[in-house]
Every structure is written in structure tokens, then in C-alpha cells.
Design a protein around this motif. Structure first.
Motif, PDB file in Angstrom:
ATOM      1  N   LEU A 189     -13.564  17.589   7.695  1.00  0.00           N
ATOM      2  CA  LEU A 189     -12.986  16.680   6.716  1.00  0.00           C
ATOM      3  C   LEU A 189     -14.074  15.882   6.014  1.00  0.00           C
ATOM      4  O   LEU A 189     -15.133  15.620   6.588  1.00  0.00           O
ATOM      5  N   THR A 190     -13.809  15.502   4.773  1.00  0.00           N
ATOM      6  CA  THR A 190     -14.742  14.678   4.005  1.00  0.00           C
ATOM      7  C   THR A 190     -14.546  13.211   4.387  1.00  0.00           C
ATOM      8  O   THR A 190     -13.557  12.848   5.038  1.00  0.00           O
ATOM      9  N   LEU A 191     -15.469  12.376   3.932  1.00  0.00           N
ATOM     10  CA  LEU A 191     -15.348  10.946   4.202  1.00  0.00           C
ATOM     11  C   LEU A 191     -14.048  10.403   3.623  1.00  0.00           C
ATOM     12  O   LEU A 191     -13.331   9.650   4.286  1.00  0.00           O
ATOM     13  N   ASN A 192     -13.714  10.788   2.421  1.00  0.00           N
ATOM     14  CA  ASN A 192     -12.472  10.312   1.809  1.00  0.00           C
ATOM     15  C   ASN A 192     -11.267  10.720   2.644  1.00  0.00           C
ATOM     16  O   ASN A 192     -10.357   9.925   2.859  1.00  0.00           O
ATOM     17  N   GLN A 193     -11.264  11.943   3.126  1.00  0.00           N
ATOM     18  CA  GLN A 193     -10.159  12.399   3.973  1.00  0.00           C
ATOM     19  C   GLN A 193     -10.109  11.615   5.280  1.00  0.00           C
ATOM     20  O   GLN A 193      -9.031  11.257   5.759  1.00  0.00           O
ATOM     21  N   LEU A 194     -11.268  11.340   5.854  1.00  0.00           N
ATOM     22  CA  LEU A 194     -11.323  10.548   7.088  1.00  0.00           C
ATOM     23  C   LEU A 194     -10.717   9.170   6.875  1.00  0.00           C
ATOM     24  O   LEU A 194      -9.918   8.697   7.691  1.00  0.00           O
ATOM     25  N   LEU A 195     -11.108   8.530   5.784  1.00  0.00           N
ATOM     26  CA  LEU A 195     -10.634   7.175   5.514  1.00  0.00           C
ATOM     27  C   LEU A 195      -9.125   7.108   5.360  1.00  0.00           C
ATOM     28  O   LEU A 195      -8.528   6.056   5.583  1.00  0.00           O
ATOM     29  N   HIS A 196      -8.515   8.231   5.002  1.00  0.00           N
ATOM     30  CA  HIS A 196      -7.071   8.239   4.781  1.00  0.00           C
ATOM     31  C   HIS A 196      -6.282   8.943   5.886  1.00  0.00           C
ATOM     32  O   HIS A 196      -5.053   8.960   5.832  1.00  0.00           O
ATOM     33  N   THR A 197      -6.963   9.502   6.877  1.00  0.00           N
ATOM     34  CA  THR A 197      -6.235  10.193   7.950  1.00  0.00           C
ATOM     35  C   THR A 197      -6.430   9.579   9.334  1.00  0.00           C
ATOM     36  O   THR A 197      -5.545   9.693  10.179  1.00  0.00           O
ATOM     37  N   VAL A 198      -7.570   8.958   9.575  1.00  0.00           N
ATOM     38  CA  VAL A 198      -7.790   8.323  10.879  1.00  0.00           C
ATOM     39  C   VAL A 198      -6.801   7.165  11.000  1.00  0.00           C
ATOM     40  O   VAL A 198      -6.709   6.314  10.118  1.00  0.00           O
ATOM     41  N   GLN A 199      -6.048   7.163  12.079  1.00  0.00           N
ATOM     42  CA  GLN A 199      -5.046   6.126  12.315  1.00  0.00           C
ATOM     43  C   GLN A 199      -5.675   4.960  13.065  1.00  0.00           C
ATOM     44  O   GLN A 199      -6.171   5.129  14.178  1.00  0.00           O
ATOM     45  N   ILE A 200      -5.638   3.791  12.444  1.00  0.00           N
ATOM     46  CA  ILE A 200      -6.179   2.592  13.075  1.00  0.00           C
ATOM     47  C   ILE A 200      -5.122   2.074  14.068  1.00  0.00           C
ATOM     48  O   ILE A 200      -3.978   1.842  13.693  1.00  0.00           O
ATOM     49  N   PRO A 201      -5.499   1.910  15.337  1.00  0.00           N
ATOM     50  CA  PRO A 201      -4.535   1.414  16.325  1.00  0.00           C
ATOM     51  C   PRO A 201      -4.005   0.028  15.952  1.00  0.00           C
ATOM     52  O   PRO A 201      -4.655  -0.729  15.231  1.00  0.00           O
ATOM     53  N   ASP A 202      -2.851  -0.300  16.483  1.00  0.00           N
ATOM     54  CA  ASP A 202      -2.217  -1.597  16.236  1.00  0.00           C
ATOM     55  C   ASP A 202      -3.139  -2.725  16.681  1.00  0.00           C
ATOM     56  O   ASP A 202      -3.616  -2.735  17.812  1.00  0.00           O
ATOM     57  N   GLN A 203      -3.385  -3.651  15.788  1.00  0.00           N
ATOM     58  CA  GLN A 203      -4.259  -4.782  16.082  1.00  0.00           C
ATOM     59  C   GLN A 203      -3.473  -6.056  16.345  1.00  0.00           C
ATOM     60  O   GLN A 203      -4.047  -7.075  16.719  1.00  0.00           O
ATOM     61  N   SER A 204      -2.178  -6.017  16.139  1.00  0.00           N
ATOM     62  CA  SER A 204      -1.394  -7.243  16.157  1.00  0.00           C
ATOM     63  C   SER A 204      -1.128  -7.793  17.557  1.00  0.00           C
ATOM     64  O   SER A 204      -0.802  -8.964  17.711  1.00  0.00           O
ATOM     65  N   LYS A 205      -1.294  -6.961  18.590  1.00  0.00           N
ATOM     66  CA  LYS A 205      -0.917  -7.422  19.926  1.00  0.00           C
ATOM     67  C   LYS A 205      -1.896  -8.420  20.533  1.00  0.00           C
ATOM     68  O   LYS A 205      -1.526  -9.163  21.434  1.00  0.00           O
ATOM     69  N   ARG A 206      -3.121  -8.437  20.065  1.00  0.00           N
ATOM     70  CA  ARG A 206      -4.122  -9.348  20.636  1.00  0.00           C
ATOM     71  C   ARG A 206      -4.945 -10.000  19.518  1.00  0.00           C
ATOM     72  O   ARG A 206      -5.394  -9.323  18.592  1.00  0.00           O
ATOM     73  N   VAL A 207      -5.194 -11.296  19.653  1.00  0.00           N
ATOM     74  CA  VAL A 207      -5.990 -12.026  18.668  1.00  0.00           C
ATOM     75  C   VAL A 207      -7.370 -11.402  18.518  1.00  0.00           C
ATOM     76  O   VAL A 207      -7.884 -11.251  17.411  1.00  0.00           O
ATOM     77  N   TYR A 208      -7.974 -11.013  19.624  1.00  0.00           N
ATOM     78  CA  TYR A 208      -9.343 -10.494  19.578  1.00  0.00           C
ATOM     79  C   TYR A 208      -9.438  -9.108  18.961  1.00  0.00           C
ATOM     80  O   TYR A 208     -10.536  -8.622  18.707  1.00  0.00           O
ATOM     81  N   LEU A 209      -8.321  -8.458  18.704  1.00  0.00           N
ATOM     82  CA  LEU A 209      -8.355  -7.153  18.037  1.00  0.00           C
ATOM     83  C   LEU A 209      -8.087  -7.272  16.537  1.00  0.00           C
ATOM     84  O   LEU A 209      -8.331  -6.315  15.800  1.00  0.00           O
ATOM     85  N   ARG A 210      -7.609  -8.405  16.105  1.00  0.00           N
ATOM     86  CA  ARG A 210      -7.246  -8.569  14.694  1.00  0.00           C
ATOM     87  C   ARG A 210      -8.482  -8.603  13.815  1.00  0.00           C
ATOM     88  O   ARG A 210      -9.451  -9.299  14.094  1.00  0.00           O
ATOM     89  N   SER A 211      -8.404  -7.868  12.719  1.00  0.00           N
ATOM     90  CA  SER A 211      -9.489  -7.836  11.756  1.00  0.00           C
ATOM     91  C   SER A 211      -9.432  -9.094  10.901  1.00  0.00           C
ATOM     92  O   SER A 211      -8.408  -9.398  10.302  1.00  0.00           O
ATOM     93  N   THR A 212     -10.529  -9.826  10.872  1.00  0.00           N
ATOM     94  CA  THR A 212     -10.578 -11.068  10.107  1.00  0.00           C
ATOM     95  C   THR A 212     -11.577 -10.980   8.964  1.00  0.00           C
ATOM     96  O   THR A 212     -11.259 -11.298   7.836  1.00  0.00           O
TER      97      THR A 212
END
Length: 133
Positions: free
Chosen positions: A52-75
Motif C-alpha cells: 500500500l502507498t502512504l496515502n492508502q495507509l493514512l486512510h486504511t489503518v484503523q486508529i484504536p479508540d482513544q476515548s477510554k483513557r485520558v492518557y490515550l487522547r490525542s491533544t
């Protein structure tokens, strides 16, 4: 992170976010963060190995749920930056898009896109239409 989980620290002052108090909570934070990163990295490596290309990676890799823990949330950034960094580390600087080798001047490209869209008035009408939706 997995190794650090076993250190038995009682207080953790992360670079961002509130302190984490208690060995069990700190261990959990390290292990959950490692799991979060392992998921992104594993998916990224599998996709890169599949061609896969970088563009395909950016749109297919599933980012895990970050909402369950404060320390996982992207700020301050986005977890997809990890994907881009993985690409640069293992595939190099080229993202497999020939248009990025010597990119067009953005101001000239903007003019051409505007003209191709029917001119500034048509483009503005479309922008308003999209905003209303």
C-alpha cells in the motif's frame, strides 16, 4: 513501555496530562499505551508489506479508540502522524506520488483549480452549498 510497566513506579508525571498515581494505574497506563501503539504499528507494517502507498495507509489503518483513557487522547497531534513517521523510517522520503517529486506552485495550482471549477463565482457558490449541508 512494556518494560517500564514492570518498574513499579508509584507516581508518574507524563509530559502532557495529569499525574498518574499508584503502581497498578501506572502499569495499566504503560500497557494500554503500548497496546495502542502496537496496533497502529502492526497495521502499518502489514499494509506496507502488502504494497500500500502512504496515502492508502493514512486512510486504511484503523486508529484504536482513544476515548477510554485520558492518557490515550490525542491533544497536540494526530495518531496518523505515527503512520507517516513509520513510512519515512521504512520506505523513505518518497510517498509514491509523482506529483510530489517537484510539486506545482500552490498559488498557481489554486488559480488553475479555480478556473477548472468554472471561475471564482462558481467556486464560491459551491463552497456556500457545501457549508449549508
Amino acid at each position: 513501555l512494556k518494560s517500564m510497566a514492570d518498574f513499579g513506579a508509584e507516581v508518574l508525571f507524563p509530559g502532557h496530562g495529569p499525574p498518574i498515581i499508584g503502581a497498578a494505574r501506572i502499569r495499566q497506563a504503560f500497557l494500554e499505551t503500548a497496546e495502542f501503539l502496537d496496533s497502529i504499528i502492526g497495521q502499518c507494517m502489514d499494509a506496507m508489506n502488502a504494497g500500500l502507498t502512504l496515502n492508502q495507509l493514512l486512510h486504511t489503518v484503523q486508529i484504536p479508540d482513544q476515548s477510554k483513557r485520558v492518557y490515550l487522547r490525542s491533544t497536540y497531534d494526530d495518531p496518523r502522524f505515527i503512520i507517516s513517521n513509520m513510512w519515512r523510517r521504512y520506505a523513505g522520503w518518497w510517498d509514491q506520488d509523482p506529483a510530489h517529486l517537484i510539486p506545482a506552485d500552490n498559488s498557481q495550482l489554486s488559480i488553475q483549480i479555480c478556473e477548472a471549477a468554472g471561475g471564482p463565482l462558481k467556486l464560491a457558490e459551491k463552497a456556500l452549498e457545501v457549508m449549508v449541508k
